[in-house]
Scaffold this motif. Sequence first.
Motif, PDB file in Angstrom:
ATOM      1  N   GLU A   1     -41.110  59.014 -46.074  1.00 55.03           N
ATOM      2  CA  GLU A   1     -40.766  60.420 -45.894  1.00 55.03           C
ATOM      3  C   GLU A   1     -41.340  60.912 -44.560  1.00 55.03           C
ATOM      4  O   GLU A   1     -40.787  61.776 -43.903  1.00 55.03           O
ATOM      5  CB  GLU A   1     -41.325  61.239 -47.052  1.00 55.03           C
ATOM      6  CG  GLU A   1     -40.660  62.592 -47.201  1.00 55.03           C
ATOM      7  CD  GLU A   1     -41.059  63.282 -48.487  1.00 55.03           C
ATOM      8  OE1 GLU A   1     -41.550  64.419 -48.403  1.00 55.03           O
ATOM      9  OE2 GLU A   1     -40.872  62.691 -49.563  1.00 55.03           O
ATOM     10  N   THR A   2     -42.484  60.345 -44.176  1.00 50.50           N
ATOM     11  CA  THR A   2     -43.104  60.617 -42.874  1.00 50.50           C
ATOM     12  C   THR A   2     -43.217  59.286 -42.134  1.00 50.50           C
ATOM     13  O   THR A   2     -42.941  58.234 -42.694  1.00 50.50           O
ATOM     14  CB  THR A   2     -44.506  61.229 -43.072  1.00 50.50           C
ATOM     15  OG1 THR A   2     -45.258  60.373 -43.937  1.00 50.50           O
ATOM     16  CG2 THR A   2     -44.416  62.611 -43.682  1.00 50.50           C
ATOM     17  N   GLY A   3     -43.644  59.323 -40.876  1.00 47.57           N
ATOM     18  CA  GLY A   3     -43.701  58.094 -40.091  1.00 47.57           C
ATOM     19  C   GLY A   3     -45.025  57.919 -39.376  1.00 47.57           C
ATOM     20  O   GLY A   3     -45.058  57.853 -38.150  1.00 47.57           O
ATOM     21  N   ARG A   4     -46.106  57.839 -40.121  1.00 49.49           N
ATOM     22  CA  ARG A   4     -47.421  57.665 -39.505  1.00 49.49           C
ATOM     23  C   ARG A   4     -47.646  56.209 -39.113  1.00 49.49           C
ATOM     24  O   ARG A   4     -47.057  55.293 -39.692  1.00 49.49           O
ATOM     25  CB  ARG A   4     -48.542  58.111 -40.451  1.00 49.49           C
ATOM     26  CG  ARG A   4     -48.384  59.509 -41.005  1.00 49.49           C
ATOM     27  CD  ARG A   4     -48.247  60.547 -39.910  1.00 49.49           C
ATOM     28  NE  ARG A   4     -47.941  61.859 -40.456  1.00 49.49           N
ATOM     29  CZ  ARG A   4     -47.371  62.824 -39.765  1.00 49.49           C
ATOM     30  NH1 ARG A   4     -47.047  62.645 -38.490  1.00 49.49           N
ATOM     31  NH2 ARG A   4     -47.117  63.989 -40.324  1.00 49.49           N
ATOM     32  N   THR A   5     -48.536  55.989 -38.137  1.00 45.52           N
ATOM     33  CA  THR A   5     -48.887  54.639 -37.708  1.00 45.52           C
ATOM     34  C   THR A   5     -49.395  53.831 -38.900  1.00 45.52           C
ATOM     35  O   THR A   5     -50.275  54.284 -39.636  1.00 45.52           O
ATOM     36  CB  THR A   5     -49.972  54.694 -36.617  1.00 45.52           C
ATOM     37  OG1 THR A   5     -49.474  55.456 -35.517  1.00 45.52           O
ATOM     38  CG2 THR A   5     -50.339  53.295 -36.138  1.00 45.52           C
ATOM     39  N   HIS A   6     -48.829  52.635 -39.095  1.00 40.10           N
ATOM     40  CA  HIS A   6     -49.236  51.704 -40.157  1.00 40.10           C
ATOM     41  C   HIS A   6     -49.078  52.307 -41.556  1.00 40.10           C
ATOM     42  O   HIS A   6     -49.739  51.867 -42.509  1.00 40.10           O
ATOM     43  CB  HIS A   6     -50.688  51.242 -39.975  1.00 40.10           C
ATOM     44  CG  HIS A   6     -50.969  50.540 -38.686  1.00 40.10           C
ATOM     45  ND1 HIS A   6     -52.237  50.163 -38.297  1.00 40.10           N
ATOM     46  CD2 HIS A   6     -50.139  50.145 -37.688  1.00 40.10           C
ATOM     47  CE1 HIS A   6     -52.188  49.576 -37.112  1.00 40.10           C
ATOM     48  NE2 HIS A   6     -50.916  49.563 -36.723  1.00 40.10           N
TER      49      HIS A   6
END
Length: 324
Positions: free
Chosen positions: A232-237
């Motif tokens: 739903e989100t695109g955070r690092t790792h």
Amino acid sequence: MSTIPNQTIHLRAEVPFELGGQRLDQVAAQLFSDHSRSRLAAWIKDGQLTVDGASLRPRDTVHAGSVLELSAEQQAQGEWVAQDIELDIVFEDEHILVLNKPAGLVVHPAAGHADGTLLNALLHHVPDLVNVPRAGIVHRLDKDTTGLMVVAKTLQAQTRLVEQLQQRSVSRIYEAIVIGVVTAGATVDAPIGRHGQQRQRMAVIDGGKPAVSHYRVLERFRSHTHVRVKLETGRTHQIRVHMAHVGFPLVGDPAYGGRFRIPPAASQTLVQSLRDFPRQALHARFLELDHPATGKRMKWESTLPDDFVWLLTLLQQDREAFVG
């Protein structure tokens, strides 16, 4: 190998009656809507976007009939070079490019990876990408994660795709092999930020950026599970951190993998394959978005890579050998 020349954007528009009396940055966002507000504001501050030939501040009022003129140069980073690196392109038109990233390919130049990256390959394939921030890369995959990525080929497409990512209307679905037997799917809603001690790692921390992942079971094995994860989100790792956080780290993950686990009495082939799996077992399987020019909803699927399929096959054989 060759460097990319700088290129210039020229745009001109007259302020219509209904926009007269508004702030310059607001008017510019209406008239040059293919560019983001932050980019337009930066051009105004740099004097590259003028009103009747004069430089104004973003908050200054502009009047109907005034002429806005943009003459902005997009400068390539000095270390960015075009390199002839093979790309596995699954879709391309004049606006976007969708590719299947292999394991081992770094997406963007950084310390330790000055070249030989996806960005360098893109500049060779589409030299005009020098006009677009980060050569059109709007989201990333980790070096050893495989699968689908979309790249914007124009500033307009980049603006639209970034907006979709911010609005969470881009669907990104991954598949992974995790350590442990997952009983049921769930949602992980846990903020992610830099690890307190190990700055190269991310972690679930209070005060981190919001991060939401949804996972479900595709197939269970004796000590592992094949799962599908929707971001739903695109955070690092994000997937690597979230799955480790709920006790199911990814097979082969050097940073978040946790304790190595093998099924009891497993074959030597499976033991060796689990121990030597060369990367995190994570693949960007499906990508769905609205085309930035036509608005049409588009969807792509990428087949699982050979190393992933081989490990699934060994895990299936191991389960069948011990049934009953």
